[in-house]
Motif scaffolding. Structure first.
Motif, PDB file in Angstrom:
ATOM      1  N   GLN A  56       0.799  -1.145   0.015  1.00 22.95           N
ATOM      2  CA  GLN A  56      -0.093   0.033  -0.120  1.00 22.95           C
ATOM      3  C   GLN A  56       0.867   1.236  -0.118  1.00 22.95           C
ATOM      4  O   GLN A  56       1.507   1.214   0.823  1.00 22.95           O
ATOM      5  CB  GLN A  56      -0.859  -0.046   1.268  1.00 22.95           C
ATOM      6  N   GLN A  57       0.802   2.131  -1.006  1.00 19.11           N
ATOM      7  CA  GLN A  57       1.683   3.257  -0.947  1.00 19.11           C
ATOM      8  C   GLN A  57       1.355   4.110  -0.051  1.00 19.11           C
ATOM      9  O   GLN A  57       0.278   4.702   0.262  1.00 19.11           O
ATOM     10  CB  GLN A  57       1.786   3.964  -2.118  1.00 19.11           C
ATOM     11  N   LEU A  58       2.416   4.596   0.746  1.00 16.65           N
ATOM     12  CA  LEU A  58       2.184   5.641   1.997  1.00 16.65           C
ATOM     13  C   LEU A  58       1.986   7.015   1.216  1.00 16.65           C
ATOM     14  O   LEU A  58       2.460   7.216   0.173  1.00 16.65           O
ATOM     15  CB  LEU A  58       3.314   5.637   2.780  1.00 16.65           C
ATOM     16  N   ASP A  59       1.251   7.735   2.173  1.00 14.22           N
ATOM     17  CA  ASP A  59       0.871   9.161   1.710  1.00 14.22           C
ATOM     18  C   ASP A  59       2.233   9.903   1.835  1.00 14.22           C
ATOM     19  O   ASP A  59       3.096   9.677   2.592  1.00 14.22           O
ATOM     20  CB  ASP A  59       0.055   9.800   2.637  1.00 14.22           C
ATOM     21  N   HIS A  60       2.697  10.717   0.882  1.00 11.45           N
ATOM     22  CA  HIS A  60       3.630  11.521   0.890  1.00 11.45           C
ATOM     23  C   HIS A  60       4.019  12.260   2.180  1.00 11.45           C
ATOM     24  O   HIS A  60       5.230  12.745   2.413  1.00 11.45           O
ATOM     25  CB  HIS A  60       4.091  12.415  -0.416  1.00 11.45           C
ATOM     26  N   ALA A  61       2.969  12.597   2.802  1.00  8.38           N
ATOM     27  CA  ALA A  61       2.978  13.383   3.973  1.00  8.38           C
ATOM     28  C   ALA A  61       3.811  12.443   5.311  1.00  8.38           C
ATOM     29  O   ALA A  61       3.870  12.929   6.281  1.00  8.38           O
ATOM     30  CB  ALA A  61       1.783  14.229   4.428  1.00  8.38           C
ATOM     31  N   HIS A  62       3.522  11.074   5.108  1.00 10.49           N
ATOM     32  CA  HIS A  62       4.240  10.223   6.025  1.00 10.49           C
ATOM     33  C   HIS A  62       5.697  10.528   6.360  1.00 10.49           C
ATOM     34  O   HIS A  62       6.634  10.583   5.353  1.00 10.49           O
ATOM     35  CB  HIS A  62       3.858   8.668   5.547  1.00 10.49           C
TER      36      HIS A  62
ATOM     37  N   GLN B 124       6.926  17.407  -5.807  1.00 13.93           N
ATOM     38  CA  GLN B 124       5.385  17.240  -4.950  1.00 13.93           C
ATOM     39  C   GLN B 124       5.480  16.544  -3.816  1.00 13.93           C
ATOM     40  O   GLN B 124       5.128  17.029  -2.989  1.00 13.93           O
ATOM     41  CB  GLN B 124       4.372  16.835  -6.031  1.00 13.93           C
ATOM     42  N   ALA B 125       5.948  15.078  -3.823  1.00  8.68           N
ATOM     43  CA  ALA B 125       6.324  14.253  -2.636  1.00  8.68           C
ATOM     44  C   ALA B 125       7.133  15.098  -1.882  1.00  8.68           C
ATOM     45  O   ALA B 125       6.584  15.091  -0.526  1.00  8.68           O
ATOM     46  CB  ALA B 125       6.846  13.125  -3.028  1.00  8.68           C
ATOM     47  N   ALA B 128       5.302  17.902   0.066  1.00 10.28           N
ATOM     48  CA  ALA B 128       4.362  17.299   1.017  1.00 10.28           C
ATOM     49  C   ALA B 128       4.830  16.983   2.644  1.00 10.28           C
ATOM     50  O   ALA B 128       4.723  17.381   3.498  1.00 10.28           O
ATOM     51  CB  ALA B 128       3.637  16.264   0.508  1.00 10.28           C
ATOM     52  N   LYS B 129       6.081  16.581   2.167  1.00 11.44           N
ATOM     53  CA  LYS B 129       6.729  15.806   3.346  1.00 11.44           C
ATOM     54  C   LYS B 129       7.557  17.048   4.087  1.00 11.44           C
ATOM     55  O   LYS B 129       7.417  17.004   5.325  1.00 11.44           O
ATOM     56  CB  LYS B 129       8.010  14.963   2.957  1.00 11.44           C
ATOM     57  N   ALA B 132       4.706  18.539   6.276  1.00 13.70           N
ATOM     58  CA  ALA B 132       4.271  17.675   7.309  1.00 13.70           C
ATOM     59  C   ALA B 132       5.168  17.706   8.527  1.00 13.70           C
ATOM     60  O   ALA B 132       5.088  18.005   9.671  1.00 13.70           O
ATOM     61  CB  ALA B 132       4.496  16.336   6.849  1.00 13.70           C
TER      62      ALA B 132
END
Lengths: 93, 237
Positions: A56-62, B124-125, B128-129, B132
């Protein structure tokens, strides 16, 4: 466990997949040592596919570390050999 | 055995902990790491700009090669009309060589476009990181004791450090590709400008001879036949 596919992101996969991934990882080593670029590409691609399909791909904010890091699918034979000999193929990073 | 996955994991972890070791306490680590992230984001943006510039340059190159191809075509026709099949053949041979170059250039152009897409996705990734991380770092600072913060910071910073390595690698690969492309475009540029058929009648220089040797034979024959047909020179001759 969490696996990073370099160039794609992090995936959560079931721990039971580890044995299969290790098996494919051994194939990458054999291919690189035999100097077989096609086999190397195939083994890396299989690793990516396995993780992508089962995970399951993790959210980029993880924000968290990965338990395993899979090199890019199109890693060159040269870079693969460097990696195996303990040399860093990406020293500038 | 330790394959590529095992090695890449070791190296990445070693690099990330080196990055974290540079700061002494959790707050410093957080701020330092955040600074690194902003720098890395800038690098990614620059990387994307570089790739875009290289792509534009290739598109221009492509356009000029297309003109060159049309010109050679026209020259071959002229030569045939003047009953100089030898010159027409020469022009078409060059055209065939050039077409091979164009094909491989276009293939690499596609690779460059793929790199660009990857970098944009990477940016983009990373954005987002970073976002966060920015909000988490204030929470960590405010809510945890020094020891707890150390653990939280380690987790957050390791995750983002790893991602920065990943994006950094994408940039490096895009830059390599860009340099390779530019070298290639330059070489083709030279080939076409020195090999341009400005003067039919001059005896060929070394490059001309080399070009003529390229075995594009059957394509040239086919095109010659086609042109003759168009010019009404077919079976009548």
């Amino acid at each position: 466990m969490i696996v990073r596919l370099m160039g794609e992101g992090q995936f959560e996969v079931d721990d039971s997949l580890k044995a299969r991934l290790d098996e494919l990882d051994d194939e990458t080593e054999r291919a690189a040592e035999a100097g077989d670029a096609n086999a190397l590409r195939a083994a890396l691609r299989a690793l990516h596919e396995e993780v992508r399909n089962a995970g399951q791909q993790l959210d980029h904010a993880h924000l968290g570390a990965s338990d395993a890091v899979v090199p890019p699918e199109d890693l060159s034979l040269d870079d693969a050999r460097k990696l195996l000999s303990g040399e860093d193929p990406f020293p500038d990073l | 055995m330790a394959g590529l996955m095992a090695r890449a994991s070791e190296i990445t972890q070693a690099k990330v902990s080196k990055l974290l070791d540079r700061a002494e306490n959790p707050e410093e680590t957080l701020d330092y790491s955040y600074e690194q992230q902003l720098v890395q984001l800038q690098n990614v943006k620059r990387g994307i700009a570089d790739v875009t510039t290289a792509k534009k340059r290739l598109e221009l190159e492509d356009a000029s090669l297309q003109q060159q191809l049309a010109k050679l075509d026209g020259q071959a026709k002229q030569a045939l009309q003047a009953n100089r099949e030898d010159l027409a053949r020469e022009a078409l041979t060059r055209k065939a060589t050039l077409q091979q170059q164009v094909a491989s250039l276009q293939q690499q152009e596609q690779q460059l476009a793929d790199q660009e897409q990857k970098l944009i996705a990477g940016e983009q990734a990373l954005s987002a990181k970073v976002e966060a991380f920015r909000s988490q770092k204030e929470v960590i600072k405010a809510q945890y004791s020094a020891a707890e913060a150390q653990v939280k910071v380690g987790e957050a910073a390791t995750g983002i450090g790893e991602h920065m390595q990943d994006v950094g690698l994408a940039i490096q690969r895009a830059q390599d590709k860009t340099e390779e492309m530019q070298a290639r475009a330059g070489a083709i540029d030279e080939l076409t400008s020195s090999g341009a058929l400005e003067d039919f009648t001059s005896q060929g220089d070394d490059l001309d001879r080399q070009l003529a040797q390229v075995s594009a034979g059957s394509q040239v024959d086919d095109e010659l036949a086609q042109m003759k047909k168009e010019l009404g020179q077919g079976g009548a001759q």
